[in-house]
Design an enzyme around this catalytic site. Structure first.
Site, mmCIF file in Angstrom:
data_model
loop_
_atom_site.group_PDB
_atom_site.id
_atom_site.type_symbol
_atom_site.label_atom_id
_atom_site.label_comp_id
_atom_site.label_asym_id
_atom_site.label_seq_id
_atom_site.Cartn_x
_atom_site.Cartn_y
_atom_site.Cartn_z
ATOM 1 N N LYS A 116 3.256 -5.037 -0.971
ATOM 2 C CA LYS A 116 2.696 -6.190 -1.682
ATOM 3 C C LYS A 116 3.675 -7.350 -1.792
ATOM 4 O O LYS A 116 3.267 -8.511 -1.790
ATOM 5 C CB LYS A 116 2.199 -5.760 -3.057
ATOM 6 N N GLU A 200 3.831 -10.016 -12.024
ATOM 7 C CA GLU A 200 2.965 -11.181 -11.837
ATOM 8 C C GLU A 200 2.203 -11.475 -13.118
ATOM 9 O O GLU A 200 2.060 -10.621 -13.988
ATOM 10 C CB GLU A 200 2.039 -11.017 -10.619
ATOM 11 N N HIS A 235 -9.146 -0.179 -13.092
ATOM 12 C CA HIS A 235 -8.830 -0.973 -11.906
ATOM 13 C C HIS A 235 -9.446 -0.415 -10.631
ATOM 14 O O HIS A 235 -9.032 -0.772 -9.530
ATOM 15 C CB HIS A 235 -7.319 -1.138 -11.727
ATOM 16 N N ARG A 292 -8.454 -2.316 6.672
ATOM 17 C CA ARG A 292 -9.386 -1.250 7.092
ATOM 18 C C ARG A 292 -10.793 -1.635 6.660
ATOM 19 O O ARG A 292 -10.989 -2.659 6.017
ATOM 20 C CB ARG A 292 -8.985 0.055 6.404
HETATM 21 P P1 ADP Z 1 -4.399 -1.652 -6.205
HETATM 22 O O1 ADP Z 1 -3.872 -1.997 -4.844
HETATM 23 O O2 ADP Z 1 -3.575 -0.625 -6.921
HETATM 24 O O3 ADP Z 1 -5.871 -1.354 -6.205
HETATM 25 P P2 ADP Z 1 -4.757 -4.449 -6.930
HETATM 26 O O4 ADP Z 1 -3.632 -5.394 -6.862
HETATM 27 O O5 ADP Z 1 -5.755 -4.495 -5.816
HETATM 28 O O6 ADP Z 1 -4.194 -2.963 -7.095
HETATM 29 O O7 ADP Z 1 -5.520 -4.640 -8.325
HETATM 30 C C1 ADP Z 1 -6.554 -3.774 -8.747
HETATM 31 C C2 ADP Z 1 -7.283 -4.391 -9.928
HETATM 32 O O8 ADP Z 1 -6.380 -4.604 -11.024
HETATM 33 C C3 ADP Z 1 -7.894 -5.754 -9.675
HETATM 34 O O9 ADP Z 1 -9.149 -5.659 -9.061
HETATM 35 C C4 ADP Z 1 -7.961 -6.322 -11.083
HETATM 36 O O10 ADP Z 1 -9.041 -5.779 -11.799
HETATM 37 C C5 ADP Z 1 -6.687 -5.810 -11.712
HETATM 38 N N1 ADP Z 1 -5.576 -6.778 -11.538
HETATM 39 C C6 ADP Z 1 -4.609 -6.744 -10.602
HETATM 40 N N2 ADP Z 1 -3.750 -7.759 -10.733
HETATM 41 C C7 ADP Z 1 -4.169 -8.485 -11.795
HETATM 42 C C8 ADP Z 1 -3.699 -9.672 -12.446
HETATM 43 N N3 ADP Z 1 -2.600 -10.310 -12.044
HETATM 44 N N4 ADP Z 1 -4.396 -10.133 -13.514
HETATM 45 C C9 ADP Z 1 -5.511 -9.484 -13.947
HETATM 46 N N5 ADP Z 1 -5.994 -8.364 -13.382
HETATM 47 C C10 ADP Z 1 -5.347 -7.856 -12.321
#
Ligand code: ADP
Length: 502
Positions: A116, A200, A235, A292
């Site tokens: 990431k 972040e 999430h 993917r």
């Molecule tokens: P992973 O790869 O573990 O699935 P992601 O970065 O795709 O993690 O985030 C998964 C979920 O977490 C997002 O869909 C959202 O609901 C929440 N999320 C992630 N980052 C943030 C953020 N900076 N602010 C608010 N919610 C977040």
């Protein structure tokens, strides 16, 4: 040209991929573990090869066993589905070395987007907005405090190698910062073999909106519009729909262009998804790219009228994309519900077991991507997804009405499922009105759960119940070697300690 495809996966996605292969008159090859001897994907395929014991590390994650099966079968291509080895750079590279086409991107794109922090840096260079925060991994705790003071609480700590919500923590105040960083690090090390974390900004009232992209080997990249995936639990997505109720035509155009730029930044080839987090004020930021096919791809297929697996195969064959951006449009509205063998009223405890009776929903506007049948035992070793139910309507109102009707028709006994919980969501005003964000499930807790307990009380009870159930199952079923082999962990499994350092 590809003639014979080995599908390195199981369950509904293995079947879904094979269906497109059959339409293209390609020969299909299944692989299976001990737990999947009677699985539907094995019955459906033209040929099937045994690849090892039930735990995924010994079978669906065993690169040698899969390559060996592909050679024995004379398969000229491998489709990885989602999860397992689909985002494993070493697997993509190995296929290439063996002269077998990997139906997906090359090791460079997987590696760049799989980390990431590297992905964030790459996006910034390409002019794609990322969530405000750090672009290097955290090295010391004092530095973490300074960064949080600058961007302001709440913040998210995230694992660079993260997936499936693991190694991710929401931090609301300075007091929690250091302990949470340590917890996130140890969780990330355990799950991915890499403890790099970064910070972040937490986006308040967040919406998860993602764009489907397709890229061929000739530099053509297009997007197939958005999917709204904000109905989440821990999430993890539960329901997806397209078009997004939050979207405006201008925002769609702009985010679509950024999604295409993101894919171009890594010379992407194949089908991929650019995930964004969007605020109530419609500010959008890149979250990550999944290199993917996604679980939720059918809603896009229905509304845009494209078979994404066929496009993946065409791309792997070196053919140009079948259409141009301005030939695509969204027609009507589609929703997908993920139906699991789990008990939402008992903290979503997995409930694998034998299917006694099943009546699948049918009729106009319904797509059913499943793999279970009467007498089939859902193994305890893998994700307990039973099926994906997709409905389509001319309008959002009609596709919700169809989903309600399809959930009503769906009868399944033998295992506890999430059907009732999904029906309650379909009847919740915030969902019906399209006015929801990723907090939907917690905001509507009272309506969605029958359990009278809540918060930590409920979690404690569920953990105890899950443990008792687990001990009970251990005494009846051949046990997995490692507790990691149980339950909903497909997303991070294939990512573990396997990213190629290029
Ligand atoms: P992973 O790869 O573990 O699935 P992601 O970065 O795709 O993690 O985030 C998964 C979920 O977490 C997002 O869909 C959202 O609901 C929440 N999320 C992630 N980052 C943030 C953020 N900076 N602010 C608010 N919610 C977040």
């Amino acid at each position: 040209m590809i003639k014979k495809v080995l599908v390195a996966n199981r369950g509904e996605i293995a079947l879904r991929v094979m269906r497109s292969c059959r339409e293209l008159r390609l020969v299909t090859v299944a692989v299976f573990s001990d737990a999947d001897r009677k699985a539907m994907h094995v019955r459906y395929a033209d040929e099937a090869y045994y690849i090892g014991p039930a735990p995924s590390r010994d079978s669906y994650l065993n690169i040698e066993a899969i390559i060996d099966a592909a050679k024995k079968a004379g398969a000229d291509a491998i489709h990885p589905g989602y999860g397992f080895l689909s985002e494993n750079a070493a697997f993509s590279e190995r296929c290439k070395q063996e002269g077998i086409k990997f139906i997906g991107p090359d090791a460079y794109a997987i590696t760049t987007m799989g980390d990431k922090i590297t992905a964030r840096k790459t996006m910034i260079k390409s002019g794609v907005p990322v969530v405000p925060g750090t672009t290097e991994k955290l090295t010391d705790e004092e530095q973490a405090k300074m960064i949080c003071n600058k961007i302001g609480f709440p913040v998210m700590i995230k694992a660079s190698a993260g997936g499936g919500g693991k190694g991710m923590r929401l931090i609301k105040s300075m007091d929690d910062l250091i302990p949470m960083i340590r917890m996130a690090r140890s969780e990330a090390l355990n799950a991915f073999g890499d403890d790099s974390v970064y910070i972040e900004k937490y986006i308040e009232s967040p919406h998860h909106i993602e764009f489907q992209i397709l890229a061929d080997q000739h530099g053509n990249v297009i997007h197939l519009f958005e999917r709204e995936c904000s109905i989440q639990r821990r999430h993890q997505k539960v329901i997806e729909e397209t078009p997004s109720p939050l979207m405006t035509p201008d925002l769609r155009r702009e985010m679509g262009e950024k999604a295409v730029a993101a894919a171009k930044a890594v010379n992407y080839e194949g089908a991929g998804t650019i995930e964004f987090i969007v605020s109530d004020q419609l500010e959008y930021y890149f979250l990550e790219m999944n290199t993917r096919l996604q679980v939720e791809h059918p809603v896009t297929e229905r509304v845009v009228g494209v078979d994404l697996v066929k496009e993946q195969i065409n791309i792997a064959n070196g053919l140009p994309l079948s259409f141009k951006q301005d030939e695509l449009y969204q027609h009507g509205h589609a929703i997908q519900c993920r139906i699991y063998a789990e008990d939402p009223d008992n903290n979503f405890m997995p409930n694998p077991g034998i299917i006694k009776h099943i009546t699948e929903p049918l009729g106009l506007g319904v797509r059913y991507d499943g793999y279970v049948y009467e007498g089939y035992e859902i193994p305890m070793y893998y994700d307990p997804l039973i099926c994906k139910l997709i409905t389509w309507g001319q309008t959002r109102k009609e596709s919700i009405a169809r989903m309600r009707r399809a959930l009503y028709e769906y009868k399944i006994t033998g295992v506890t499922t999430s059907i009732k919980f999904l029906e309650r969501i379909m009847d919740t005003p915030a969902f019906i009105d399209g006015k929801y964000n990723t907090h939907f499930i917690e905001d509507n807790h009272e309506r969605l759960f029958t359990s009278k307990l809540c918060g930590t009380q409920c979690e404690d009870m569920a953990i105890i119940a899950a443990f008792i159930d687990y001990l009970d199952k251990l005494s009846r079923v051949r046990p997995p070697k490692n507790t990691e082999d149980i339950g909903n962990n497909w997303k991070d499994f294939g990512r573990k300690r396997n990213v190629l350092r290029l």
